[in-house]
Design a protein around this motif. Structure first.
Motif, short mmCIF file in Angstrom:
data_model
loop_
_atom_site.label_atom_id
_atom_site.label_comp_id
_atom_site.label_asym_id
_atom_site.label_seq_id
_atom_site.Cartn_x
_atom_site.Cartn_y
_atom_site.Cartn_z
N ALA A 278 -70.11 -33.90 1.52
CA ALA A 278 -70.81 -34.07 0.24
C ALA A 278 -70.97 -35.57 -0.01
CB ALA A 278 -70.01 -33.43 -0.88
N PRO A 279 -72.19 -36.01 -0.31
CA PRO A 279 -72.42 -37.44 -0.48
C PRO A 279 -71.81 -37.96 -1.78
CG PRO A 279 -74.39 -36.23 -1.03
CD PRO A 279 -73.40 -35.23 -0.53
N ALA A 280 -71.46 -39.24 -1.80
CA ALA A 280 -71.02 -39.84 -3.05
C ALA A 280 -72.18 -39.75 -4.04
CB ALA A 280 -70.64 -41.29 -2.81
N GLY A 281 -71.86 -39.65 -5.31
CA GLY A 281 -72.92 -39.60 -6.32
C GLY A 281 -73.52 -38.22 -6.46
N ILE A 282 -72.81 -37.24 -5.93
CA ILE A 282 -73.30 -35.86 -6.05
C ILE A 282 -73.26 -35.44 -7.52
CG2 ILE A 282 -70.95 -35.04 -5.53
CD1 ILE A 282 -73.52 -33.00 -4.16
N GLY A 364 -65.62 -43.05 -10.60
CA GLY A 364 -65.05 -41.89 -9.92
C GLY A 364 -65.73 -41.77 -8.59
N GLY A 365 -66.21 -42.90 -8.09
CA GLY A 365 -66.95 -42.88 -6.83
C GLY A 365 -66.11 -43.38 -5.70
N LYS A 366 -66.79 -43.87 -4.72
CA LYS A 366 -66.15 -44.28 -3.47
C LYS A 366 -65.25 -45.47 -3.64
CE LYS A 366 -67.51 -43.57 1.07
NZ LYS A 366 -68.38 -43.28 2.13
#
Ligand code: FES
Lengths: 366, 147
Positions: A278-282, A364-366
């Motif tokens: 699942a990509p970041a920023g989903i 809450g991201g990478k």
């Protein structure tokens, strides 16, 4: 020979009238009025939602001509629409933007009805049908989001259907029925396509018919606070006064829609790959954002229960509360003031707004 | 006593009503069953070879591989250990990824974090990732269920 268009219309009208008695329709048009008071502006949002729905039907039909509902071809067919087909980008962009505006106007409509307590007797059925339409349109959005088969939508659908799977007892079956299997696959896409272009439109037609019929039959509700003030109620005729104002609103909506679609074409993203992380920023569509954000904050376990089960039950109860409010709010039903329900409404709106905003700004991201 | 005609009408109505009721159920049942998708015929897979050689994988990295129809994640710890887990997040089904900077396994969907033993250490995931067994046979890495 008829000499002008007006004359032709008259002849046609007389021809039909001779066969089908139109006096009832004429009466209705002549007598339909809209109350005028300081909350009249809210009356426009239902019509606006209807207008956007019509745009959805028209652009949706156009998209159908090129779209292919399979995991192998869906993304490519949408890509084809937006890159090869003339004005394809515009049609698709309008469809996406209009969907989002529709949900927005629908929410405004819903909460304006809530706060003016228009759900009270005798309009309980109108409220119930409206809430059903609310659910249907959210499902329209959810199913339509997946159709381009891009990465964001793929994972949003995984999460969304898994949320349904958290419902105690029937959840697992529900998730399977939604997905057309145990996972989100091409089978899910076929199913969502079926929901989006056949089942939901059919349900909408029926329930929207009922909703509009009831509005015609009962007329617009006047907020109790205005009723209580005892001043004589001013009204304006629906035709032409209100209708023309409606029209102004619709034309402005069309202008806004055109501008949004042209200047901010809806993105297509990257094709979904079930074997990519699942990509970041989903994220889901903005109108599911508050739920999505809530799921981030609920701890893994609340006592012995998994956190997300609590979340799902919470949203379920919230929805049920809204659905049943005409029957719960006894005070309004008796014609008294009902501050409790006012503040519950304020609470719900605040919650949705705050959590949605957090969804976009909280880290809450990478 | 009810007049005869009315009790007869009641009886006929009852027959009609229950007849239509039974018919509705009779028609609805196949439709409901139809809506539930059949179990996929795929045999459950016990082990798969991953398409990379042990030497290709650098320490402190992770890759997604196909474990049947499900994604798995193969991790090489900074110390050089090979580990594998189901890549399906135990929260709501997203696919996790390896984060080199933080040396953990991360789910982007709701910011769920697992350590390199697959244990859920932060965020909403309620359970650890399902662990797989990793066997290196010469040039091949084989991942199997039931660690
Ligand atoms: S799905 Fe992984 S944290 Fe929610």
């Amino acid at each position: 020979m008829p000499t002008s268009l007006a004359e032709l219309a008259k002849i046609l009208n007389a021809w039909v009238d001779e066969r089908i008695d139109l006096s009832g329709v004429r009466e209705l048009i002549r007598h339909k009025v809209v109350p005028v008071h300081r909350h009249t502006v809210w009356y426009y949002f239902g019509g606006m939602t209807l207008f956007l729905f019509i745009i959805q039907v028209l652009t949706g039909i156009l998209l159908l001509l090129y779209y292919r509902p399979s995991a192998e071809e869906a993304f490519e067919s949408v890509q084809f629409i937006v890159t090869e087909v003339e004005f394809g980008w515009l049609i698709r962009s309008i469809h996406s933007w209009s969907a989002n505006l529709l949900v927005a106007t629908m929410m405004i409509h819903l909460f304006s009805v809530y706060f003016t307590q228009a759900y009270r007797k005798p309009r309980e059925i109108t409220w119930l049908s409206g809430m059903s339409l609310f659910g249907i349109f959210l499902f329209f959005g959810f199913s339509g989001y997946l159709l381009p088969w891009n990465e964001l939508a793929y994972f949003a659908t995984k999460v969304g259907t898994d949320v349904a799977g958290q419902v105690p007892v029937v959840g697992h079956l529900m998730a399977r029925v939604l997905r057309g299997g145990d996972d989100v696959t091409g089978a899910t896409l076929s199913r969502f396509y079926g929901f989006h272009v056949a089942i939901l439109p059919l349900a909408t037609t029926a329930i929207l018919g009922l909703h509009l019929f009831l509005v015609q039959k009962q007329g617009m509700s006047v907020p109790p606070e205005i009723e209580r003030s005892g001043q004589p109620l001013r009204t304006m005729p629906f035709v032409p006064s209100f209708l023309l104002r409606d029209l102004v609103g619709w034309l402005s909506a069309l202008a806004v829609l055109g501008a949004l679609a042209a200047y901010f074409p809806w993105e297509l993203g990257v094709k979904a790959d079930p074997f990519a992380p699942a990509p970041a920023g989903i994220r889901p569509e903005w109108y599911f954002m508050y739920m999505f954000q809530t799921l981030k904050y609920i701890p893994a376990k609340i006592g012995p229960i998994d956190g997300e089960v609590v979340g799902v039950l919470g949203f379920g109860l919230g929805g049920l509360f809204l659905l049943l409010v005409p029957f719960l709010d006894r005070k309004t039903a008796r014609g008294e003031k009902s501050p409790l329900f006012f503040w519950i409404g304020v609470g719900i709106v605040t919650y949705i707004v705050v959590l949605s905003v957090l969804g976009y700004v909280a880290p809450g991201g990478k | 006593m009810e007049p005869l005609a009315s009790s007869r009408r009641g009886f006929v109505n009852f027959l009609l009503g229950s007849g239509f009721g039974a018919m509705a159920v009779w028609m609805l049942y196949p439709v409901l069953r139809y809506l539930i998708p059949p179990k996929s015929g795929e045999a459950t897979i016990a082990s798969v070879p991953v398409p990379w050689k042990p030497a290709e994988i650098k320490a402190n990295s992770g890759r997604i591989f196909k474990f049947g129809s499900q994604p798995g994640i193969l991790v090489k710890t900074p110390a050089g250990d090979l580990r594998a887990f189901a890549a399906t997040c135990t929260h709501l089904n997203c696919t996790v990824q390896y984060r080199e900077e933080k040396q953990d396994i991360w789910c982007a969907c709701h910011n769920g974090i697992y350590d390199l033993n697959g244990k859920n250490v932060s965020g909403p995931p309620p359970r650890p990732l399902e662990p797989y067994k990793v066997n290196v046979k010469g040039d091949q890495i084989v991942v199997s269920k039931g660690a």
